[in-house]
Design a protein around this motif. Structure first.
Motif, PDB file in Angstrom:
ATOM      1  N   UNK A   7       0.871  -1.285   0.053  1.00  0.00           N
ATOM      2  CA  UNK A   7      -0.256   0.003   0.132  1.00  0.00           C
ATOM      3  C   UNK A   7       0.844   1.297  -0.089  1.00  0.00           C
ATOM      4  N   UNK A   8       1.809   1.145   0.997  1.00  0.00           N
ATOM      5  CA  UNK A   8       2.722   2.555   0.930  1.00  0.00           C
ATOM      6  C   UNK A   8       3.530   2.768  -0.307  1.00  0.00           C
ATOM      7  N   UNK A   9       3.756   1.788  -0.909  1.00  0.00           N
ATOM      8  CA  UNK A   9       4.664   1.947  -2.326  1.00  0.00           C
ATOM      9  C   UNK A   9       3.679   2.743  -3.214  1.00  0.00           C
ATOM     10  N   UNK A  10       2.639   2.798  -3.090  1.00  0.00           N
ATOM     11  CA  UNK A  10       1.496   3.750  -4.020  1.00  0.00           C
ATOM     12  C   UNK A  10       1.634   5.090  -3.416  1.00  0.00           C
ATOM     13  N   UNK A  11       2.101   5.379  -2.339  1.00  0.00           N
ATOM     14  CA  UNK A  11       1.921   6.734  -1.705  1.00  0.00           C
ATOM     15  C   UNK A  11       2.603   7.675  -2.179  1.00  0.00           C
ATOM     16  N   UNK A  12       1.755   8.856  -2.247  1.00  0.00           N
ATOM     17  CA  UNK A  12       2.500  10.096  -2.896  1.00  0.00           C
ATOM     18  C   UNK A  12       2.767  10.986  -1.568  1.00  0.00           C
ATOM     19  N   UNK A  13       3.339  12.331  -1.382  1.00  0.00           N
ATOM     20  CA  UNK A  13       3.491  13.001  -0.338  1.00  0.00           C
ATOM     21  C   UNK A  13       2.043  13.429   0.292  1.00  0.00           C
ATOM     22  N   UNK A  14       1.085  13.629  -0.639  1.00  0.00           N
ATOM     23  CA  UNK A  14       0.012  14.066   0.222  1.00  0.00           C
ATOM     24  C   UNK A  14      -0.683  12.873   0.694  1.00  0.00           C
ATOM     25  N   UNK A  15      -0.732  11.622   0.339  1.00  0.00           N
ATOM     26  CA  UNK A  15      -1.188  10.464   1.138  1.00  0.00           C
ATOM     27  C   UNK A  15      -0.259  10.379   2.487  1.00  0.00           C
ATOM     28  N   UNK A  16       1.009  10.790   2.499  1.00  0.00           N
ATOM     29  CA  UNK A  16       1.739  10.636   3.804  1.00  0.00           C
ATOM     30  C   UNK A  16       1.043  11.995   4.732  1.00  0.00           C
ATOM     31  N   UNK A  17       1.024  13.044   4.236  1.00  0.00           N
ATOM     32  CA  UNK A  17       0.657  14.120   5.224  1.00  0.00           C
ATOM     33  C   UNK A  17      -1.026  14.295   5.149  1.00  0.00           C
ATOM     34  N   UNK A  18      -1.715  14.404   4.289  1.00  0.00           N
ATOM     35  CA  UNK A  18      -3.023  14.565   4.430  1.00  0.00           C
ATOM     36  C   UNK A  18      -3.789  13.037   4.805  1.00  0.00           C
ATOM     37  N   UNK A  19      -2.972  12.207   4.904  1.00  0.00           N
ATOM     38  CA  UNK A  19      -3.417  10.733   5.192  1.00  0.00           C
ATOM     39  C   UNK A  19      -3.038  10.438   6.497  1.00  0.00           C
ATOM     40  N   UNK A  20      -1.715   9.822   6.410  1.00  0.00           N
ATOM     41  CA  UNK A  20      -1.129   9.072   7.709  1.00  0.00           C
ATOM     42  C   UNK A  20      -1.076  10.133   8.711  1.00  0.00           C
ATOM     43  N   UNK A  21      -0.234  11.034   8.440  1.00  0.00           N
ATOM     44  CA  UNK A  21       0.067  12.064   9.387  1.00  0.00           C
ATOM     45  C   UNK A  21      -1.037  12.831   9.977  1.00  0.00           C
ATOM     46  N   UNK A  22      -2.096  13.276   9.193  1.00  0.00           N
ATOM     47  CA  UNK A  22      -3.242  13.737   9.693  1.00  0.00           C
ATOM     48  C   UNK A  22      -4.050  12.863  10.801  1.00  0.00           C
TER      49      UNK A  22
END
Length: 311
Positions: A76-91
């Motif tokens: 799953x994480x290998x498809x992540x963009x920076x938006x996925x990290x910030x607006x997803x996981x970090x949020x």
């Protein structure tokens, strides 16, 4: 062949999603300080070893340090963009901590923390950015563009594996300071191999060589966008469609700039001083030494603690 290894016990996990975990180092419930490391190194550089752990030291100073461990990227994480990290996981990691907190990012993690702060200012008491790049072309060297120019050569790897490998990342870091590796090992050879300085060197090298692959979409954004086009300084780095700009965050900010940083030159970090609530601290250390070196406590830990106490 050196026998020394890191032996620290892991703290409790209070939140988990996919590969990511939120580690809780504090006994106090408040004030909470959430640390965001880079995506390409193990998070425990901030909890390196006995006597070399910013997290455990801050816990001893009465804070509740939390560390977001991004983990090893799975399918799953290998498809992540920076938006996925910030607006997803970090949020969602921010939401897992009750009340307001201080958010502190280190290196690449500082960029992610800045984007999160702009998106969720109501959650923050303050924002710390440690050795965080912003203007990738400020130092006037050819290295950022050379790193970006390497991207086409990595495309077969990105397509096949969905990530930029640890070995490829090590090559890119070596391009930033090609002579430092030989210099530091010559210095290591002169040390008393049974002493504390040799042990610190070994545990740091173990950490450096135990990196994390970078998801292909993030690798493309970072190499082409940050290093190549300098999207950050140009005001063109977008997270969830929003342009990330330092001046957009108006709360208290602590900008720590290592004077001898060869990975993030001071000229790259100093534009962050334009943030309205910024306090700039120039540390007489290097990039890693600022958080885990022999002089880290005096060079950066104490100034960061004092700023956190004033929030």
């Amino acid at each position: 062949r050196h026998p020394y290894t890191r032996q620290l016990a892991e703290p409790p996990i209070i939140w988990r999603e996919g590969a990511a975990r939120l580690l809780d180092y504090g006994q106090a419930r408040d004030p909470a300080v959430l640390f965001i490391p880079s995506l390409v190194n193990r998070a425990h550089v901030l909890d390196l070893d006995e006597g070399a752990s910013l997290m455990r030291w801050l816990a001893g100073q009465g804070f509740r340090p939390l560390l977001l461990d991004w983990g090893w990227p799975g399918a799953a994480e290998r498809r992540f963009t920076l938006t996925d990290h910030v607006a997803g996981r970090l949020d969602r990691a921010l939401a897992a901590v009750p009340g307001k907190l201080a958010l502190v990012g280190y290196c690449m993690g500082g960029l992610l923390a800045l984007a999160a702060a702009q998106r969720r200012p109501e959650k923050l008491r303050g924002l710390g950015l440690l050795a965080t790049p912003w203007d990738f072309h400020a130092a006037g060297t050819h290295q950022p563009r050379a790193i970006s120019a390497s991207l086409p050569g990595f495309e077969p790897m990105l397509e096949a594996h969905g990530a930029l490998s640890v070995d490829a990342l090590q090559t890119l870091f070596a391009m930033l300071d090609p002579f430092s590796i030989a210099e530091k090992f010559r210095a290591f050879a002169r040390l008393d191999q049974t002493g504390a300085r040799a042990q610190r060197f070994v545990v740091l090298e173990d950490w450096l060589n135990d990196g994390v692959p970078l998801a292909a979409p993030v690798a493309r954004e970072a190499l082409a966008g940050w290093y190549g086009r300098n999207d950050t300084a140009r005001g063109e780095w977008l997270v969830a469609g929003q342009a990330i700009r330092p001046r957009a965050y108006t709360g208290p900010a602590f900008i720590a700039v290592p004077r001898r940083d060869r990975i993030v030159p001071p000229a790259s970090s100093l534009p962050l001083a334009a943030m309205p609530g910024a306090r700039v601290h120039v540390a007489a250390t290097g990039h890693i030494g600022m958080v885990a070196g022999e002089n880290a406590e005096s060079a950066m830990w104490r100034p960061l603690r004092d700023w956190l106490r004033g929030l």
